[in-house]
Scaffold this motif. Structure first.
Motif, PDB file in Angstrom:
ATOM      1  N   PHE A   1      -2.638  45.642 -39.352  1.00  0.00           N
ATOM      2  CA  PHE A   1      -4.060  45.471 -39.056  1.00  0.00           C
ATOM      3  C   PHE A   1      -4.289  45.043 -37.602  1.00  0.00           C
ATOM      4  CE2 PHE A   1      -7.469  42.076 -39.070  1.00  0.00           C
ATOM      5  CZ  PHE A   1      -8.563  42.921 -39.133  1.00  0.00           C
ATOM      6  N   THR A   2      -3.291  44.418 -36.959  1.00  0.00           N
ATOM      7  CA  THR A   2      -3.536  43.796 -35.650  1.00  0.00           C
ATOM      8  C   THR A   2      -4.022  44.764 -34.567  1.00  0.00           C
ATOM      9  OG1 THR A   2      -1.152  43.841 -35.138  1.00  0.00           O
ATOM     10  CG2 THR A   2      -2.044  41.799 -36.063  1.00  0.00           C
ATOM     11  N   PRO A   3      -3.468  45.983 -34.396  1.00  0.00           N
ATOM     12  CA  PRO A   3      -4.023  46.849 -33.353  1.00  0.00           C
ATOM     13  C   PRO A   3      -5.424  47.338 -33.675  1.00  0.00           C
ATOM     14  CG  PRO A   3      -2.326  48.022 -34.541  1.00  0.00           C
ATOM     15  CD  PRO A   3      -2.294  46.615 -35.032  1.00  0.00           C
ATOM     16  N   MET A   4      -5.805  47.251 -34.956  1.00  0.00           N
ATOM     17  CA  MET A   4      -7.128  47.736 -35.369  1.00  0.00           C
ATOM     18  C   MET A   4      -8.248  46.782 -34.954  1.00  0.00           C
ATOM     19  SD  MET A   4      -5.762  50.338 -36.620  1.00  0.00           S
ATOM     20  CE  MET A   4      -4.372  50.997 -37.551  1.00  0.00           C
ATOM     21  N   VAL A   5      -7.904  45.516 -34.678  1.00  0.00           N
ATOM     22  CA  VAL A   5      -8.935  44.505 -34.365  1.00  0.00           C
ATOM     23  C   VAL A   5      -9.685  44.871 -33.083  1.00  0.00           C
ATOM     24  CG1 VAL A   5      -9.358  42.092 -33.788  1.00  0.00           C
ATOM     25  CG2 VAL A   5      -7.715  42.667 -35.586  1.00  0.00           C
ATOM     26  N   LYS A   6      -8.942  45.022 -31.977  1.00  0.00           N
ATOM     27  CA  LYS A   6      -9.602  45.384 -30.711  1.00  0.00           C
ATOM     28  C   LYS A   6     -10.169  46.796 -30.770  1.00  0.00           C
ATOM     29  CE  LYS A   6      -7.411  42.490 -27.201  1.00  0.00           C
ATOM     30  NZ  LYS A   6      -6.687  42.511 -25.909  1.00  0.00           N
ATOM     31  N   LEU A   7      -9.483  47.660 -31.514  1.00  0.00           N
ATOM     32  CA  LEU A   7      -9.936  49.045 -31.645  1.00  0.00           C
ATOM     33  C   LEU A   7     -11.290  49.104 -32.360  1.00  0.00           C
ATOM     34  CD1 LEU A   7      -9.266  51.962 -31.122  1.00  0.00           C
ATOM     35  CD2 LEU A   7      -7.740  51.950 -33.095  1.00  0.00           C
ATOM     36  N   LEU A   8     -11.441  48.325 -33.420  1.00  0.00           N
ATOM     37  CA  LEU A   8     -12.723  48.238 -34.130  1.00  0.00           C
ATOM     38  C   LEU A   8     -13.824  47.744 -33.211  1.00  0.00           C
ATOM     39  CD1 LEU A   8     -12.210  46.633 -37.676  1.00  0.00           C
ATOM     40  CD2 LEU A   8     -13.477  48.714 -37.124  1.00  0.00           C
ATOM     41  N   ASN A   9     -13.512  46.680 -32.487  1.00  0.00           N
ATOM     42  CA  ASN A   9     -14.510  46.093 -31.588  1.00  0.00           C
ATOM     43  C   ASN A   9     -14.934  47.091 -30.518  1.00  0.00           C
ATOM     44  OD1 ASN A   9     -16.057  43.795 -30.559  1.00  0.00           O
ATOM     45  ND2 ASN A   9     -14.611  43.840 -28.857  1.00  0.00           N
ATOM     46  N   PHE A  10     -13.954  47.784 -29.926  1.00  0.00           N
ATOM     47  CA  PHE A  10     -14.252  48.774 -28.889  1.00  0.00           C
ATOM     48  C   PHE A  10     -15.087  49.921 -29.454  1.00  0.00           C
ATOM     49  CE2 PHE A  10     -12.887  52.860 -26.997  1.00  0.00           C
ATOM     50  CZ  PHE A  10     -13.503  52.715 -25.759  1.00  0.00           C
ATOM     51  N   THR A  13     -18.673  48.789 -30.375  1.00  0.00           N
ATOM     52  CA  THR A  13     -19.422  48.224 -29.247  1.00  0.00           C
ATOM     53  C   THR A  13     -19.723  49.250 -28.172  1.00  0.00           C
ATOM     54  OG1 THR A  13     -18.268  46.128 -29.602  1.00  0.00           O
ATOM     55  CG2 THR A  13     -19.440  46.359 -27.536  1.00  0.00           C
ATOM     56  N   GLU A  14     -18.742  50.106 -27.883  1.00  0.00           N
ATOM     57  CA  GLU A  14     -18.840  50.915 -26.666  1.00  0.00           C
ATOM     58  C   GLU A  14     -18.819  52.424 -26.881  1.00  0.00           C
ATOM     59  OE1 GLU A  14     -16.546  49.442 -23.275  1.00  0.00           O
ATOM     60  OE2 GLU A  14     -15.946  47.732 -24.504  1.00  0.00           O
ATOM     61  N   VAL A  15     -18.642  52.883 -28.126  1.00  0.00           N
ATOM     62  CA  VAL A  15     -18.550  54.338 -28.340  1.00  0.00           C
ATOM     63  C   VAL A  15     -19.762  54.795 -29.158  1.00  0.00           C
ATOM     64  CG1 VAL A  15     -17.109  56.244 -29.134  1.00  0.00           C
ATOM     65  CG2 VAL A  15     -16.030  54.121 -28.339  1.00  0.00           C
ATOM     66  N   SER A  16     -20.719  55.371 -28.480  1.00  0.00           N
ATOM     67  CA  SER A  16     -21.980  55.725 -29.139  1.00  0.00           C
ATOM     68  C   SER A  16     -21.885  57.003 -29.968  1.00  0.00           C
ATOM     69  CB  SER A  16     -23.088  55.879 -28.094  1.00  0.00           C
ATOM     70  OG  SER A  16     -22.707  56.850 -27.127  1.00  0.00           O
ATOM     71  N   CYS A  17     -20.888  57.863 -29.688  1.00  0.00           N
ATOM     72  CA  CYS A  17     -20.821  59.159 -30.381  1.00  0.00           C
ATOM     73  C   CYS A  17     -20.219  59.048 -31.786  1.00  0.00           C
ATOM     74  CB  CYS A  17     -20.020  60.163 -29.549  1.00  0.00           C
ATOM     75  SG  CYS A  17     -18.299  59.680 -29.278  1.00  0.00           S
ATOM     76  N   LEU A  18     -19.662  57.877 -32.147  1.00  0.00           N
ATOM     77  CA  LEU A  18     -19.025  57.741 -33.463  1.00  0.00           C
ATOM     78  C   LEU A  18     -20.075  57.703 -34.567  1.00  0.00           C
ATOM     79  CD1 LEU A  18     -16.183  55.158 -32.756  1.00  0.00           C
ATOM     80  CD2 LEU A  18     -15.871  57.429 -33.728  1.00  0.00           C
ATOM     81  N   ARG A  19     -19.857  58.543 -35.580  1.00  0.00           N
ATOM     82  CA  ARG A  19     -20.743  58.551 -36.748  1.00  0.00           C
ATOM     83  C   ARG A  19     -20.218  57.579 -37.812  1.00  0.00           C
ATOM     84  NH1 ARG A  19     -23.850  63.285 -37.467  1.00  0.00           N
ATOM     85  NH2 ARG A  19     -23.694  64.734 -35.723  1.00  0.00           N
ATOM     86  N   PHE A  34     -23.258  43.301 -31.842  1.00  0.00           N
ATOM     87  CA  PHE A  34     -22.868  44.375 -30.922  1.00  0.00           C
ATOM     88  C   PHE A  34     -23.956  44.717 -29.910  1.00  0.00           C
ATOM     89  CE2 PHE A  34     -20.168  45.191 -34.697  1.00  0.00           C
ATOM     90  CZ  PHE A  34     -18.969  44.881 -34.079  1.00  0.00           C
ATOM     91  N   GLN A  35     -25.006  43.875 -29.859  1.00  0.00           N
ATOM     92  CA  GLN A  35     -26.037  44.084 -28.834  1.00  0.00           C
ATOM     93  C   GLN A  35     -25.541  43.551 -27.494  1.00  0.00           C
ATOM     94  OE1 GLN A  35     -28.501  45.957 -29.981  1.00  0.00           O
ATOM     95  NE2 GLN A  35     -27.409  45.738 -31.929  1.00  0.00           N
ATOM     96  N   GLU A  36     -24.688  42.530 -27.582  1.00  0.00           N
ATOM     97  CA  GLU A  36     -24.174  41.913 -26.357  1.00  0.00           C
ATOM     98  C   GLU A  36     -22.992  42.707 -25.821  1.00  0.00           C
ATOM     99  OE1 GLU A  36     -25.369  39.130 -24.795  1.00  0.00           O
ATOM    100  OE2 GLU A  36     -27.038  39.253 -26.207  1.00  0.00           O
ATOM    101  N   PRO A  37     -22.844  42.788 -24.486  1.00  0.00           N
ATOM    102  CA  PRO A  37     -21.655  43.445 -23.935  1.00  0.00           C
ATOM    103  C   PRO A  37     -20.411  42.635 -24.289  1.00  0.00           C
ATOM    104  CG  PRO A  37     -22.910  42.347 -22.193  1.00  0.00           C
ATOM    105  CD  PRO A  37     -23.741  42.280 -23.437  1.00  0.00           C
ATOM    106  N   PRO A  38     -19.243  43.292 -24.379  1.00  0.00           N
ATOM    107  CA  PRO A  38     -18.031  42.567 -24.765  1.00  0.00           C
ATOM    108  C   PRO A  38     -17.691  41.468 -23.769  1.00  0.00           C
ATOM    109  CG  PRO A  38     -17.498  44.765 -23.958  1.00  0.00           C
ATOM    110  CD  PRO A  38     -18.983  44.705 -24.107  1.00  0.00           C
ATOM    111  N   SER A  92      -9.800  57.117 -24.458  1.00  0.00           N
ATOM    112  CA  SER A  92     -10.495  58.414 -24.464  1.00  0.00           C
ATOM    113  C   SER A  92     -10.330  59.135 -25.797  1.00  0.00           C
ATOM    114  CB  SER A  92      -9.973  59.295 -23.322  1.00  0.00           C
ATOM    115  OG  SER A  92      -8.571  59.485 -23.449  1.00  0.00           O
ATOM    116  N   GLN A  93      -9.251  58.804 -26.529  1.00  0.00           N
ATOM    117  CA  GLN A  93      -9.046  59.420 -27.843  1.00  0.00           C
ATOM    118  C   GLN A  93     -10.187  59.047 -28.790  1.00  0.00           C
ATOM    119  OE1 GLN A  93      -4.706  57.834 -27.553  1.00  0.00           O
ATOM    120  NE2 GLN A  93      -4.678  59.228 -29.265  1.00  0.00           N
TER     121      GLN A  93
END
Length: 523
Positions: A404-413, A416-422, A339-343, A387-388
């Motif tokens: 599980f399929t919609p969770m794949v891209k959601l997990l990656n996003f 990778t890109e949401v810093s506020c998630l604990r 996750f250091q690399e941009p998507p 934004s959710q």
């Protein structure tokens, strides 16, 4: 999402709806499958009861046919006798009866406007609705004559929105060099991104659609001259300017861009715009589990399309002479662990993880596709907003089987890109160990990122299984659906078979989660 129990003509509820509850299917009687319906429509039996006559139907006449044993429904001006279809409808008779004797177009658009009802119900066609005579305002009739003119830069905007919204409506212009044609679309919206721009250019037909929340703007033209298959799309995100750059095949000066289509230069609700499909080539098919495969489809050369996180596409295929459509959520080819690399965006391929049902008409047809065969793929649909996630501290994903399929891209996003998630938790429900999709990758991801936790829960485990057992329940959810802090903001996403989703949403509400904190991906 969207690989749940096999039905190639899904019942209402197929649009993704946030926290609105999934639709439920009803068990069909033996001999009432989709294939049985297709056979009936081809049997020559008179399904309308009109002996081949087509009627002009008044509102009064339509309203008389409002019973299960005599049910007519109007969709987009055409009236169908759906009485013989009642027992074949996966959503049950009650869903059809909601529109009995009325114009069901709005209801149809809300729940499954992507279904080709013309093909599915063609033998049930009673006729057209009788049109009431109305006076056409002068400004509309003059706008129609304007639309017939050749394109030469900006046409007058169609009067689709109220005048107060007119200044916010997008517009376009075009210019040329010796070798290039550039169409510039001014969206008048900030934060325009590549996954909101869909471009198809095939055989002089140019179609560019810009998605803006629940509206879309369309540029659709039969070009004056031929262009190469290579299409470039440039986006000035901050000012909302989109450029579509085409290469001329011959270095001639164009006097006009081309002839407009009926929908050209319109800014309307997405539900009012028909779905657009393009043919994609199957380039690989790999086994994920004993009954699930990863299909890789290649977009045509002249297509620019990215499926946003949390959205799905529709696959359309002809089976026994009938057009059948099913929704699927694209995934990634694998779960990235660095996750250091941009998507990295693959703008050429669409990956679909599909469970092959032994008696599933549509998935069996997909499984029989050969490498190099083509299948039609729609524009993306769905109402999930990134934004959710971007405003949440805790993300809980509840997946049942191929939910599980919609969770794949959601997990990656999220990672990778949401810093506020604990915390990011995936609670993955399956029958057996052999059914778990990408188990090894998920376990590696949990080791790699301390924010991520995965729990596998089996309903039919082997005697050697040492993990959690059971089905979705209040006790299981109360154990896992805990906030990292008492006042932390959380989002729970759920996807799976309809009963799983419905029960899960009810349990979550019973645990004190609000409607706004739950997003259901439903099919």
């Amino acid at each position: 999402m969207l690989n749940v129990p096999p039905s190639a003509f899904p019942a209402p509820g197929s649009q993704q709806r946030a926290a609105a509850g999934a639709r439920s299917k009803v068990p069909l009687k033996p001999g009432r499958s989709l294939m049985d319906w297709i056979r009936l429509t081809k049997s020559g039996k008179d399904l309308t009861g009109l002996k081949g006559r087509l009627l002009e139907v008044t509102e009064h006449e339509l309203s008389k046919h409002n019973k299960k044993e005599d049910c007519w429904i109007c969709i987009r001006g055409f009236v169908y006798n759906v009485t013989p279809y009642m027992e074949y409808h996966p959503g049950g008779e009650d869903e059809l009866m909601k529109a009995a004797g009325t114009d069901g177009t709005d209801l149809f658009d809300q729940v499954h406007r992507w279904v080709n009802y013309e093909s599915m119900l063609k033998e049930c066609l009673v006729g057209r609705m009788a049109v009431k005579p109305i006076a056409v305002p002068k400004e509309i009739s003059s706008a129609v004559s304007e639309d017939k003119k050749q394109l030469n830069g900006v046409l007058p905007e169609k009067k689709v929105l109220a005048s107060s919204a007119k200044d916010l409506s997008p517009s376009y212009d075009w210019f040329q060099t010796d070798s290039l044609i550039t169409i510039v679309i001014y969206t008048k919206q900030k934060d325009m991104s590549a996954d909101l721009v869909i471009v198809d250019c095939q055989d002089k037909q140019l179609r560019g659609e810009i998605i803006m929340d629940d509206h879309s703007y369309l540029v659709e033209v039969d070009l004056d001259h031929a262009v190469s298959e290579d299409v470039a799309v440039n986006i000035a995100e901050k000012v909302g300017k989109v450029e579509i750059i085409l290469k001329k095949k011959d270095n001639v000066h164009w006097k006009n861009l081309g002839q407009p289509s009926e929908g050209h230069n319109t800014f309307i609700k997405r539900t009012d715009r028909g779905l657009f499909y393009r043919k994609c080539k199957l380039v690989s098919k790999t086994e994920v589990t004993h009954d699930t495969k990863l299909f890789c489809l290649m977009l045509p050369k002249g297509t620019h399309l990215r499926v946003p996180t949390g959205q799905h596409v529709y696959l359309k295929h002809i089976i026994a002479g009938t057009e059948v459509v099913k929704p699927y959520t694209p995934v990634l080819p694998f779960l990235p662990l660095d996750f250091q690399e941009p998507p990295c965006h693959d703008d050429v391929h669409i990956y679909l993880m599909i469970k092959i049902y032994s008696h599933g008409l549509f998935t069996q047809a997909l499984d029989h596709l050969q490498i190099g065969d083509y299948i039609s793929v729609s524009n993306p649909e769905g109402n999930f907003k990134k934004s959710q996630v971007q405003t949440s501290e805790d993300l809980l994903l509840l997946a049942g089987g191929t939910g599980f399929t919609p969770m794949v891209k959601l997990l990656n996003f999220a990672l990778t890109e949401v810093s506020c998630l604990r915390t990011v938790k995936l609670i993955f429900f399956n029958k057996t160990e052999d059914d778990i999709l990408w188990r090894n990758q998920l376990e590696q991801l949990a080791l790699k990122d301390e924010r991520f936790e995965v729990q596998f829960i089996l309903s039919q485990p082997s005697k050697d299984w040492v993990g959690k057992q059971g089905k979705i329940s209040p006790s299981l959810l109360s154990e896992f659906a805990k906030r990292s802090r008492r006042d932390s903001k959380g989002l729970i996403c759920i996807c799976g078979p309809a009963p799983f989703t419905e029960q899960g949403m009810q349990y979550l509400k019973d645990l004190g989660y609000s409607q706004e904190e739950i997003h259901a991906f439903t099919a």
